[in-house]
Write a protein that holds these residues in place. Structure first.
Motif, PDB file in Angstrom:
ATOM      1  N   ASP A 226     -23.732 -34.813 -26.961  1.00  0.00           N
ATOM      2  CA  ASP A 226     -23.162 -33.469 -26.909  1.00  0.00           C
ATOM      3  C   ASP A 226     -24.160 -32.498 -26.298  1.00  0.00           C
ATOM      4  OD1 ASP A 226     -21.256 -31.482 -27.345  1.00  0.00           O
ATOM      5  OD2 ASP A 226     -20.797 -32.226 -29.358  1.00  0.00           O
ATOM      6  N   ASP A 227     -23.757 -31.216 -26.225  1.00  0.00           N
ATOM      7  CA  ASP A 227     -24.620 -30.190 -25.663  1.00  0.00           C
ATOM      8  C   ASP A 227     -25.913 -30.063 -26.469  1.00  0.00           C
ATOM      9  OD1 ASP A 227     -22.693 -29.365 -23.693  1.00  0.00           O
ATOM     10  OD2 ASP A 227     -21.584 -28.399 -25.303  1.00  0.00           O
ATOM     11  N   ILE A 228     -26.985 -29.707 -25.771  1.00  0.00           N
ATOM     12  CA  ILE A 228     -28.285 -29.517 -26.408  1.00  0.00           C
ATOM     13  C   ILE A 228     -28.516 -28.028 -26.605  1.00  0.00           C
ATOM     14  CG2 ILE A 228     -30.770 -29.840 -26.184  1.00  0.00           C
ATOM     15  CD1 ILE A 228     -30.175 -32.199 -24.312  1.00  0.00           C
ATOM     16  N   PRO A 229     -28.771 -27.570 -27.831  1.00  0.00           N
ATOM     17  CA  PRO A 229     -29.046 -26.146 -28.037  1.00  0.00           C
ATOM     18  C   PRO A 229     -30.177 -25.666 -27.144  1.00  0.00           C
ATOM     19  CG  PRO A 229     -28.689 -27.219 -30.146  1.00  0.00           C
ATOM     20  CD  PRO A 229     -28.740 -28.311 -29.115  1.00  0.00           C
ATOM     21  N   ALA A 230     -30.001 -24.496 -26.546  1.00  0.00           N
ATOM     22  CA  ALA A 230     -30.959 -23.982 -25.568  1.00  0.00           C
ATOM     23  C   ALA A 230     -32.347 -23.795 -26.160  1.00  0.00           C
ATOM     24  CB  ALA A 230     -30.442 -22.656 -24.997  1.00  0.00           C
ATOM     25  N   TYR A 231     -32.425 -23.451 -27.432  1.00  0.00           N
ATOM     26  CA  TYR A 231     -33.731 -23.169 -28.017  1.00  0.00           C
ATOM     27  C   TYR A 231     -34.583 -24.416 -28.192  1.00  0.00           C
ATOM     28  CZ  TYR A 231     -32.097 -24.676 -32.684  1.00  0.00           C
ATOM     29  OH  TYR A 231     -31.619 -25.381 -33.747  1.00  0.00           O
ATOM     30  N   TYR A 232     -33.981 -25.602 -28.094  1.00  0.00           N
ATOM     31  CA  TYR A 232     -34.761 -26.832 -28.202  1.00  0.00           C
ATOM     32  C   TYR A 232     -35.878 -26.864 -27.163  1.00  0.00           C
ATOM     33  CZ  TYR A 232     -31.688 -29.367 -31.495  1.00  0.00           C
ATOM     34  OH  TYR A 232     -30.991 -29.787 -32.609  1.00  0.00           O
ATOM     35  N   THR A 233     -35.652 -26.216 -26.030  1.00  0.00           N
ATOM     36  CA  THR A 233     -36.666 -26.169 -24.971  1.00  0.00           C
ATOM     37  C   THR A 233     -37.989 -25.631 -25.490  1.00  0.00           C
ATOM     38  OG1 THR A 233     -34.951 -25.796 -23.313  1.00  0.00           O
ATOM     39  CG2 THR A 233     -37.196 -25.212 -22.690  1.00  0.00           C
ATOM     40  N   HIS A 234     -37.932 -24.760 -26.486  1.00  0.00           N
ATOM     41  CA  HIS A 234     -39.133 -24.079 -26.974  1.00  0.00           C
ATOM     42  C   HIS A 234     -39.752 -24.757 -28.193  1.00  0.00           C
ATOM     43  CE1 HIS A 234     -37.966 -20.780 -24.321  1.00  0.00           C
ATOM     44  NE2 HIS A 234     -36.758 -20.908 -24.805  1.00  0.00           N
ATOM     45  N   MET A 235     -39.028 -25.650 -28.854  1.00  0.00           N
ATOM     46  CA  MET A 235     -39.518 -26.222 -30.096  1.00  0.00           C
ATOM     47  C   MET A 235     -40.625 -27.246 -29.863  1.00  0.00           C
ATOM     48  SD  MET A 235     -37.749 -24.569 -32.395  1.00  0.00           S
ATOM     49  CE  MET A 235     -38.030 -23.217 -31.219  1.00  0.00           C
ATOM     50  N   GLY A 236     -40.405 -28.189 -28.939  1.00  0.00           N
ATOM     51  CA  GLY A 236     -41.404 -29.205 -28.674  1.00  0.00           C
ATOM     52  C   GLY A 236     -42.749 -28.618 -28.274  1.00  0.00           C
ATOM     53  N   PRO A 237     -42.776 -27.699 -27.290  1.00  0.00           N
ATOM     54  CA  PRO A 237     -44.054 -27.080 -26.917  1.00  0.00           C
ATOM     55  C   PRO A 237     -44.724 -26.337 -28.072  1.00  0.00           C
ATOM     56  CG  PRO A 237     -42.443 -26.747 -25.184  1.00  0.00           C
ATOM     57  CD  PRO A 237     -41.702 -27.349 -26.334  1.00  0.00           C
ATOM     58  N   ALA A 238     -43.942 -25.659 -28.898  1.00  0.00           N
ATOM     59  CA  ALA A 238     -44.524 -24.941 -30.041  1.00  0.00           C
ATOM     60  C   ALA A 238     -45.169 -25.918 -31.011  1.00  0.00           C
ATOM     61  CB  ALA A 238     -43.452 -24.117 -30.752  1.00  0.00           C
ATOM     62  N   ASN A 239     -44.507 -27.036 -31.256  1.00  0.00           N
ATOM     63  CA  ASN A 239     -45.044 -28.029 -32.182  1.00  0.00           C
ATOM     64  C   ASN A 239     -46.266 -28.743 -31.603  1.00  0.00           C
ATOM     65  OD1 ASN A 239     -43.249 -27.655 -34.365  1.00  0.00           O
ATOM     66  ND2 ASN A 239     -41.666 -28.815 -33.297  1.00  0.00           N
TER      67      ASN A 239
END
Length: 454
Positions: A226-239
């Motif tokens: 399914d669609d990927i929430p747009a904010y996921y783009t920012h989670m990996g780099p933050a972690n």
């Protein structure tokens, strides 16, 4: 004896865990608001000696680094994960003693698929696995999605998911409790869990990764993404960079003039009250994201990243709960906040805005002349059936596509009402005449509307 306590993060559809013996414990995939984990340890009377991550998360900001710092625990992260902070790198087969007196240890099992470096941890008592923390690998009836890292890796990771699930099934006893992080509403799951408890034995007869050959499994898995929430783009780099500590103190208070000024400046003003109350009266230009719904997921998905947000809540308790939800997805500090109701939030001489709510039966009884039916469900949902003639703009794209909504009175619906309320608030703020259909979609055909199916 050992214990495993579940740290529910229901708004994001995830779970963290605290497991240990009489004296020490390990925290697995902890949420960013680490006070909940610390309180769980205090209730057990144990010291958190280890904090472990199954992977670098894509759907939330972890509390692991801060929890390890505060408690002095060793921070275990898969060795293959590229991170910018000091940690204990974990490799396949590594064994970590958690509570020697209780004979408890963690054994690392490389389970790539959700990410290339994904690692599961078998909790062993006396050398025998009694539970396995599977993160985004083996979930309840399914697996974590393989398409969040890099599109070119998706099929390879899907095949790795199949192999990883089978490795766990082959190496662990049937009565081993399976304790995943994802699968309870998280978009990190390729499907949603049914039921809350499972074991390796149960998964062997019900999990698609364990009952289908690899080619069939991969084809079905990729077709169902399914669609990927747009904010996921920012989670990996933050972690990967190492999240900063959170600040949950109350934000600056805004009065009616301040709220109006923030709206005029283009900030987002978010009303957390339930959708019925919002429809009856709200600050013109504000958006409705219910505190009791999937607040963090949908607000983080829709808001332009980094845009200041002011929260309007009916009580300090509702405001505090919302702050806690939002820090989990990197919305760290509201620009301002206010509590009360619309009469407290609109300037003197102004009146609250409102719009109508309705059911599918109301829509069926309404002349369709001059009426636009807008479906804001995801494409995968619409593929299973839709109201004949309805326009389709998924909720997570609507704020960028308001000019595509046809002219007329807009009757907006989703699958149950929550997303329709968000959409109605966006349309209302844009000056459209809108009606929020607050009704389960399965009522559409029963109401006499023509529902088209493939």
């Amino acid at each position: 004896m050992f214990f495993v306590d579940t740290i529910e993060v229901s708004g994001l559809g995830n779970r963290g865990y605290l497991a240990g013996g009489e004296r020490t414990a390990v925290a697995v995939d902890p949420p960013r608001d680490i006070d909940r984990v610390i309180e769980a340890a205090a209730r057990r009377g144990v010291r958190i000696s280890h904090v472990v991550e199954t992977h670098v998360h894509n759907d939330y900001v972890t509390g692991g680094l801060e929890l390890a710092r505060v408690t002095g625990a060793a921070y275990l992260v898969p060795a293959g994960a590229s991170v910018s902070f000091s940690r204990v790198p974990v490799r396949d087969g590594d064994r970590t003693v958690i509570d020697a007196d209780a004979g408890l240890a963690l054994r690392a099992l490389a389970t790539p698929g959700h990410t290339p470096h994904h690692t599961s941890y078998a909790l062993e008592e006396g050398g025998t696995a009694v539970a396995v923390f599977t993160g985004g690998s083996l979930l309840i009836g399914t697996v974590g999605r393989p398409d969040l890292v890099e599109p070119r890796l998706t099929e390879r990771l899907a095949r790795a998911q199949h192999a990883s699930a089978r490795r766990l099934a082959a190496e662990l006893p049937d009565d081993t409790a399976v304790l995943p992080t994802h699968g309870f509403g998280s978009f990190c799951s390729s499907a949603q869990a049914e039921g809350g408890d499972t074991t390796i034995g149960k998964e062997k007869v019900s999990n698609e990764a364990l009952t289908r050959d690899v080619d069939t499994f991969v084809a079905d898995l990729l077709a169902g993404l399914d669609d990927i929430p747009a904010y996921y783009t920012h989670m990996g780099p933050a972690n990967a960079a190492g999240p900063a500590p959170v600040d949950l103190t109350p934000p600056v208070l805004a009065d009616a003039e301040g709220i109006a000024a923030r709206l005029a400046a283009g900030e987002w003003v978010v009303d957390l009250r339930n959708r019925v109350a919002f429809a009856e009266g709200h600050v013109a230009g504000s958006f409705n994201f219910e505190a009791e719904g999937q607040l963090a997921t949908y607000l983080a998905w829709l808001i332009p990243w980094g845009r200041p947000v002011t929260l309007l809540a009916e009580s300090p308790e509702q405001l505090a709960a919302a702050q806690r939800e939002l820090v989990r997805v990197g919305i760290d500090r509201p620009a301002a906040a206010a509590t009360g109701g619309p009469s407290d939030w609109v300037r003197a001489g102004e009146s609250p805005a409102s719009f109508r709510r309705a059911t599918f039966a109301d829509l069926a009884g309404r002349s369709r002349d001059g009426v636009v039916v807008l479906d804001v469900r995801r494409a995968s949902e619409r593929a299973e059936g839709f109201v004949d003639g309805a326009a389709h703009i998924p909720i997570h794209t609507l704020h960028r596509r308001l000019d595509e909504v046809p002219e007329g009175e807009v009757w907006v619906h989703c699958a149950g009402g929550m997303r329709a309320a968000i959409a109605a608030s966006l349309l209302d703020a844009a000056g459209r005449d809108v009606v929020a259909v607050d009704d389960p979609f399965d009522k559409a055909e029963k109401a006499g509307l023509t529902v088209r199916r493939p």
